[in-house]
Design a protein around this motif. Structure first.
Motif, PDB file in Angstrom:
ATOM      1  N   LYS A   1      52.634   9.730  64.771  1.00 20.82           N
ATOM      2  CA  LYS A   1      52.254  10.171  66.115  1.00 20.82           C
ATOM      3  C   LYS A   1      53.402  10.916  66.787  1.00 20.82           C
ATOM      4  CE  LYS A   1      50.814   5.980  67.250  1.00 20.82           C
ATOM      5  NZ  LYS A   1      50.232   4.847  68.016  1.00 20.82           N
TER       6      LYS A   1
ATOM      7  N   ASN B   1      41.919  19.101  71.422  1.00 20.52           N
ATOM      8  CA  ASN B   1      40.776  18.763  72.258  1.00 20.52           C
ATOM      9  C   ASN B   1      40.176  19.927  73.034  1.00 20.52           C
ATOM     10  OD1 ASN B   1      40.221  15.946  71.854  1.00 20.52           O
ATOM     11  ND2 ASN B   1      42.236  15.553  72.738  1.00 20.52           N
TER      12      ASN B   1
ATOM     13  N   LYS C   1      53.653  14.788  68.338  1.00 22.93           N
ATOM     14  CA  LYS C   1      53.792  14.816  69.802  1.00 22.93           C
ATOM     15  C   LYS C   1      54.286  16.153  70.351  1.00 22.93           C
ATOM     16  CE  LYS C   1      55.170  11.034  71.650  1.00 22.93           C
ATOM     17  NZ  LYS C   1      56.005   9.893  72.134  1.00 22.93           N
TER      18      LYS C   1
ATOM     19  N   SER D   1      46.182  15.804  70.495  1.00 20.92           N
ATOM     20  CA  SER D   1      46.224  14.403  70.894  1.00 20.92           C
ATOM     21  C   SER D   1      46.025  13.525  69.664  1.00 20.92           C
ATOM     22  CB  SER D   1      45.131  14.099  71.917  1.00 20.92           C
ATOM     23  OG  SER D   1      45.322  14.839  73.104  1.00 20.92           O
ATOM     24  N   THR D   2      46.671  12.362  69.656  1.00 19.09           N
ATOM     25  CA  THR D   2      46.466  11.406  68.577  1.00 19.09           C
ATOM     26  C   THR D   2      45.770  10.168  69.131  1.00 19.09           C
ATOM     27  OG1 THR D   2      48.657  10.404  68.915  1.00 19.09           O
ATOM     28  CG2 THR D   2      48.495  12.194  67.302  1.00 19.09           C
ATOM     29  N   TYR D   3      45.019   9.487  68.266  1.00 16.18           N
ATOM     30  CA  TYR D   3      44.250   8.314  68.665  1.00 16.18           C
ATOM     31  C   TYR D   3      44.431   7.214  67.622  1.00 16.18           C
ATOM     32  CZ  TYR D   3      41.961  11.902  71.480  1.00 16.18           C
ATOM     33  OH  TYR D   3      41.704  12.947  72.333  1.00 16.18           O
TER      34      TYR D   3
ATOM     35  N   SER E   1      37.883  16.073  77.372  1.00 16.79           N
ATOM     36  CA  SER E   1      38.508  14.788  77.683  1.00 16.79           C
ATOM     37  C   SER E   1      37.823  13.611  76.990  1.00 16.79           C
ATOM     38  CB  SER E   1      38.512  14.555  79.198  1.00 16.79           C
ATOM     39  OG  SER E   1      37.180  14.559  79.703  1.00 16.79           O
TER      40      SER E   1
ATOM     41  N   SER F   1      44.863   7.762  73.914  1.00 23.25           N
ATOM     42  CA  SER F   1      45.401   8.929  73.229  1.00 23.25           C
ATOM     43  C   SER F   1      46.864   9.102  73.566  1.00 23.25           C
ATOM     44  CB  SER F   1      44.615  10.186  73.630  1.00 23.25           C
ATOM     45  OG  SER F   1      44.788  10.460  74.993  1.00 23.25           O
ATOM     46  N   LYS F   2      47.568   9.761  72.657  1.00 29.91           N
ATOM     47  CA  LYS F   2      48.987  10.072  72.846  1.00 29.91           C
ATOM     48  C   LYS F   2      49.122  11.580  72.848  1.00 29.91           C
ATOM     49  CE  LYS F   2      50.207   5.689  72.537  1.00 29.91           C
ATOM     50  NZ  LYS F   2      50.789   4.942  73.638  1.00 29.91           N
ATOM     51  N   GLN F   3      49.595  12.127  73.946  1.00 30.99           N
ATOM     52  CA  GLN F   3      49.730  13.567  74.034  1.00 30.99           C
ATOM     53  C   GLN F   3      51.035  14.015  73.381  1.00 30.99           C
ATOM     54  OE1 GLN F   3      47.394  15.548  75.041  1.00 30.99           O
ATOM     55  NE2 GLN F   3      46.028  13.964  75.783  1.00 30.99           N
TER      56      GLN F   3
END
Length: 446
Positions: free
Chosen positions: A358, A429, A362, A368-370, A433, A444-446
């Motif tokens: 992740k 994305n 970044k 985005s990661t999930y 959203s 999510s991690k931006q």
């Protein structure tokens, strides 16, 4: 599935630096074989690859664990993955797609939901890293083919695979009845030489050596049991700081193995640069960590591909959301063996650090990661129980039905693969959203 990022590994086979060191630190002891006439362990015979490593270490000194793994797995002459088909019950290990068609079918449905979520792009490609036998991709395509609106957008299936033997296995699975003469060598200004074979439904199957060669198209990326076999560096915390664990030859009579781990008494370039992150500052003396810069690089390039063209991806593997130590393992004929035993005869892998993946993605701001979420949660969210019920209705024998149920349990049961295997998603994305299916409870991690 394990290490198939051969292009990276091959380039580094001849460039990894070797270092001299002193104190020994080994793996946990394994059962020993002894000479019948003495109490000394009986050394394993040296295979051509083992002899090459042994002779090289005598001249240049110990090598990093990363260099050892690359030699063991992808050495062009004797590397484990260069032998061909190592999967399934007749191989050394079984992966989720080989257990049940439900795994690949539901993965295909996940990509379908993402295609809808992200605006139904008109041109797409499927990309798989380390495709194994081609079983996962075959199951995904079969599921996707039931949705013509999406299926017709697929411009090609791109397989990142450099093993000639595995390419043949994949072709036989994905293009049944095809011959070697059906494979065409395509000259591409961007990718260079690309092998291609066309399926009966018109979709082109293309083989690439590395991610750098892939077409610039909206991508659905799959990395299933791929990151676990990318090369790692191993470090141990000492009173003086982090020190790298290296592989040296072992001519002693202490074990039957010809190689052992030793700890470098000084800092190496890797220990200086890879352990500086704050996440490693609270470890205690004696702790070990495994770090895979190769994984960071590949994940970054995956995110950049999705950033440039749009798309989504899945990384499915065993591991945790943090760095670990002592996870390197070797598997031969479905049994755990010592990682230093007969190099090239067994698969090598280590648990994946999903947090590091992740972090690698970044810097790419649009991605985005999930997750990760467990494999059990992922499959349940996609309706694996419903799919099982449909398949059971078509089972012609009781034995076949019981086998389906057993496969289902193996995939989702927390005591088997349901908990230890994790699923990480990433997506461009495009100002959407909404969260991908199965990751609704995962921020999510931006």
């Amino acid at each position: 599935m394990r290490l198939h990022y051969f292009a990276v590994a091959r380039r580094q086979l001849l460039t990894s630096s070797t270092l001299r060191l002193a104190s020994q630190a080994g793996f946990k002891a394994a059962p020993r074989r002894f000479n019948s006439s003495t109490t000394e362990p009986l050394k394993e015979s040296l295979s051509p690859l083992a002899k090459h490593l042994h002779d090289s270490m005598k001249i240049t000194g110990p090598i990093t664990m990363a260099h050892y793994m690359r030699q063991v797995l992808v050495n062009p002459l004797s590397g484990y993955y260069m032998k061909g088909d190592v999967f399934g019950t007749e191989g050394d290990f079984v992966t989720s797609p080989e257990i049940s068609q439900m795994f690949g079918e539901l993965a295909g449905i996940w990509y379908l939901t993402e295609w809808h979520r992200l605006g139904k792009p008109s041109k797409t490609q499927l990309v798989e890293f380390g495709p194994g036998r081609g079983t996962l991709m075959d199951d995904m395509l079969r599921a996707m083919a039931r949705f013509p609106e999406m299926y017709k957008t697929i411009q090609g299936v791109q397989l990142v695979e450099a093993s000639p033997g595995l390419r043949k296995v994949q072709r036989a699975k994905l293009i049944p009845g095809s011959q070697e003469s059906d494979v065409k060598l395509i000259e591409d200004s961007q990718s260079g030489h690309v092998q291609q074979c066309i399926r009966s439904d018109g979709i082109a199957i293309n083989w690439y050596d590395g991610i750098e060669d892939l077409p610039e198209v909206w991508s659905m990326i799959m990395a299933h049991e791929f990151f676990d076999a990318l090369a790692i560096h191993t470090f141990e915390k000492t009173d003086e700081g982090w020190r790298e664990m290296l592989v040296d030859f072992d001519d002693t009579n202490e074990t039957e193995y010809n190689f052992r781990l030793v700890r470098c008494p000084q800092e190496t370039n890797a220990s200086k640069t890879l352990t500086q992150n704050d996440m490693f500052k609270d470890y205690k003396t004696g702790d070990r960590i495994e770090i895979s810069p190769d994984s960071w690089e590949v994940m970054r390039k995956m995110a950049e591909l999705v950033d440039r063209n749009g798309g989504v991806g899945l990384a499915i593997d065993y591991g945790q959301d943090y760095a670990q130590g002592h996870t390197l393992r070797a598997i031969r004929q479905h049994k755990i063996v010592h990682p230093m035993s007969d190099p090239g005869s067994a698969d090598l892998s280590a648990d994946v650090d999903f947090l590091a993946l992740k972090n690698a993605a970044k810097p790419v701001s649009s991605v985005s990661t999930y997750g990760p979420v467990t494999q059990g949660q992922f499959l349940h969210s996609l309706g694996i129980e419903t799919r099982l019920k449909v398949l059971l209705k078509g089972a012609k024998t009781r034995e076949r039905a019981l086998d389906m149920i057993k496969s289902y349990e193996r995939l989702v049961n927390p005591e088997e693969m349901g908990q230890i295997y994790k699923v990480l998603a990433f997506a461009n994305n495009e100002d959407n959203s909404n969260v991908p299916v199965a990751f609704e409870t995962s921020p999510s991690k931006q």
